[in-house]
Design a protein around this motif. Structure first.
Motif, PDB file in Angstrom:
ATOM      1  N   UNK A 215      -2.566 -11.593  -6.159  1.00  8.49           N
ATOM      2  CA  UNK A 215      -3.361 -12.374  -5.217  1.00  8.49           C
ATOM      3  C   UNK A 215      -2.945 -12.230  -3.772  1.00  8.49           C
ATOM      4  N   UNK A 216      -2.052 -11.304  -3.469  1.00  5.80           N
ATOM      5  CA  UNK A 216      -1.605 -11.122  -2.095  1.00  5.80           C
ATOM      6  C   UNK A 216      -2.717 -10.519  -1.242  1.00  5.80           C
ATOM      7  N   UNK A 217      -2.651 -10.776   0.056  1.00  3.86           N
ATOM      8  CA  UNK A 217      -3.645 -10.238   0.980  1.00  3.86           C
ATOM      9  C   UNK A 217      -3.350  -8.778   1.288  1.00  3.86           C
ATOM     10  N   UNK A 218      -4.393  -8.061   1.679  1.00  4.93           N
ATOM     11  CA  UNK A 218      -4.237  -6.692   2.145  1.00  4.93           C
ATOM     12  C   UNK A 218      -4.081  -5.690   1.031  1.00  4.93           C
ATOM     13  N   UNK A 219      -4.001  -4.433   1.437  1.00  2.86           N
ATOM     14  CA  UNK A 219      -3.832  -3.344   0.485  1.00  2.86           C
ATOM     15  C   UNK A 219      -5.153  -2.859  -0.096  1.00  2.86           C
ATOM     16  N   UNK A 220      -5.026  -2.083  -1.148  1.00  2.00           N
ATOM     17  CA  UNK A 220      -6.176  -1.447  -1.796  1.00  2.00           C
ATOM     18  C   UNK A 220      -6.092  -1.647  -3.292  1.00  2.00           C
ATOM     19  N   UNK A 221      -7.154  -2.135  -3.886  1.00  4.31           N
ATOM     20  CA  UNK A 221      -7.214  -2.223  -5.347  1.00  4.31           C
ATOM     21  C   UNK A 221      -7.257  -0.814  -5.931  1.00  4.31           C
ATOM     22  N   UNK A 222      -6.418  -0.566  -6.932  1.00  5.81           N
ATOM     23  CA  UNK A 222      -6.509   0.690  -7.678  1.00  5.81           C
ATOM     24  C   UNK A 222      -7.528   0.464  -8.795  1.00  5.81           C
ATOM     25  N   UNK A 223      -8.742   0.951  -8.584  1.00  9.24           N
ATOM     26  CA  UNK A 223      -9.849   0.703  -9.507  1.00  9.24           C
ATOM     27  C   UNK A 223      -9.764   1.606 -10.733  1.00  9.24           C
ATOM     28  N   UNK A 224      -9.253   2.816 -10.535  1.00  8.94           N
ATOM     29  CA  UNK A 224      -9.122   3.741 -11.655  1.00  8.94           C
ATOM     30  C   UNK A 224      -8.305   4.952 -11.258  1.00  8.94           C
ATOM     31  N   UNK A 225      -7.635   5.552 -12.238  1.00 11.48           N
ATOM     32  CA  UNK A 225      -6.934   6.814 -12.025  1.00 11.48           C
ATOM     33  C   UNK A 225      -7.175   7.723 -13.231  1.00 11.48           C
ATOM     34  N   UNK A 226      -7.094   9.013 -13.004  1.00 12.17           N
ATOM     35  CA  UNK A 226      -7.297   9.967 -14.102  1.00 12.17           C
ATOM     36  C   UNK A 226      -6.625  11.277 -13.739  1.00 12.17           C
ATOM     37  N   UNK A 227      -5.958  11.892 -14.718  1.00 12.06           N
ATOM     38  CA  UNK A 227      -5.337  13.201 -14.535  1.00 12.06           C
ATOM     39  C   UNK A 227      -5.742  14.115 -15.681  1.00 12.06           C
ATOM     40  N   UNK A 228      -5.861  15.388 -15.378  1.00  8.85           N
ATOM     41  CA  UNK A 228      -6.253  16.344 -16.416  1.00  8.85           C
ATOM     42  C   UNK A 228      -5.735  17.730 -16.053  1.00  8.85           C
TER      43      UNK A 228
END
Length: 371
Positions: A215-228
């Motif tokens: 719940x902290x302010x600022x930054x960026x939500x990591x919505x998804x990651x994927x590696x292949x």
């Protein structure tokens, strides 16, 4: 399942600069000397003539205009053609660890976080200075973390592989805060006497601080990651600890950096956007909803084509900014530097996609949302 955020990033660019003009003058002097010293063998067909380079060749092939390097004089010296870096005593900080800290320190400072609050450190870069102990162990000690650490190598996609792992560890509850750092000293890997690659790389360091969403302010939500991955030897570096053993059989064996540029281009331009789009589909993110993509800076034509295939529209400096002209290819640090330098203008709720691609082949992608 917990969610993670990118709390802060940091990067460092060395001050020393080599322009295309300087690099061409050095390479051509070496090539002309080589051709002169081996004129008879070249005339008989026993040895290939070294072709000259040019500023236009470099610009057209890559889009690079200059690059920042850890040390300039050794690269331009045709007797060495590699940076001059003095060895350090065992008890001294490793050169690459010191280089990493130049990005780690501002990342921690911007977040207002102490190194003691970091659970895990990942050094994710194309190569590490030594086999063991892990460079990450040294950085963990330097910042005062009591957690765990390890090195990860996945060429130019390393930073996003590190982000992918950090995101997963936070989601699973194994860590609350992770530091991913990518100290890329690519001029020590590059072969500056090979015309096809002598201009590609620059040096830079980056860091990403990833933490649990509380719940902290600022930054960026990591919505998804994927590696292949898709195995290929079209781009490879043969430097390693077995080289000494190989020279007992072939004393003049010289490991090097090899690249089939045309094959790499064709393969990666098709593969990288497919990985990114797969991730986007998995999280329900439409291309029209992505304001910006931050791509690994390998080659300007690759950037143009991959951006278009991810976004479904032509690349512009607004939707897929480029930093290649200034820094060259700084391997995995480039996507993080691109993100840090070209994200402040985005509004809360807007989405962006990072995508990095390189030898392996390995492709890493991450979708983020401004908080």
């Amino acid at each position: 399942m917990r969610k993670s955020i990118i709390r802060s990033t940091g990067h460092y660019i060395p001050e020393a600069v080599i322009t295309n003009e300087e690099l061409v003058a050095s390479y051509n002097a070496w090539a002309e000397r080589f051709n002169s010293d081996n004129a008879a063998a070249i005339a008989s067909g026993d040895m290939a003539e070294q072709l000259l380079s040019s500023v236009d060749f470099i610009k057209n092939a890559s889009g690079i205009e200059r690059r920042h390097v850890v040390e300039k004089s050794g690269i331009l010296n045709i007797d060495t053609m590699t940076p001059k870096i003095a060895p350090r005593a065992f008890e001294e900080v490793a050169f690459q660890a010191e280089f990493a800290m130049k990005a780690v320190t501002p990342a921690l400072e911007k977040a207002g976080v102490s190194g003691a609050d970091v659970d895990g450190v990942i050094v994710a870069s194309s190569a590490q200075q030594r086999n063991f102990p892990g460079l990450a162990c040294e950085i963990q000690e330097m910042i005062g973390s009591n957690g765990f650490s390890f090195d990860l190598t996945m060429a130019c996609a390393s930073a996003l592989y590190g982000l992918h792992i950090a995101n997963g560890m936070i989601q699973s509850g194994q860590a609350r805060r992770m530091l991913v750092c990518s100290p890329e000293i690519m001029t020590c890997i590059n072969v500056h006497s090979r015309r096809d690659v002598h201009f590609i790389f620059g040096d830079a360091s980056s860091a990403i601080l990833v933490e649990a969403d509380e719940g902290q302010d600022g930054g960026w939500d990591v919505v998804g990651t994927h590696c292949q991955n898709k195995y290929s030897i079209a781009l490879r570096s043969d430097f390693g600890f077995i080289n000494a053993a190989e020279r007992t059989v072939q004393p003049d064996y010289a490991p090097g950096l090899d690249q089939d540029g045309h094959k790499v281009f064709k393969d990666v331009v098709g593969f990288a956007p497919t990985v990114a789009r797969t991730m986007m589909q998995d999280i329900g993110l439409e291309p029209a909803d992505v304001r910006r993509t931050w791509l690994h800076q390998a080659n300007i034509r690759m950037v143009d084509m991959i951006a278009k295939r991810i976004l479904g529209r032509d690349r512009t400096e607004e939707n897929a900014p480029g930093i290649l002209h200034e820094y060259g290819n700084t391997s995995s640090s480039s996507v993080v530097i691109n993100f840090e330098q070209n994200s402040e203008d985005m509004a809360s709720g807007e989405h962006g996609v990072m995508c990095a691609f390189g030898a392996g082949y390995g492709v890493g992608a991450a979708a983020v949302r401004k908080r």
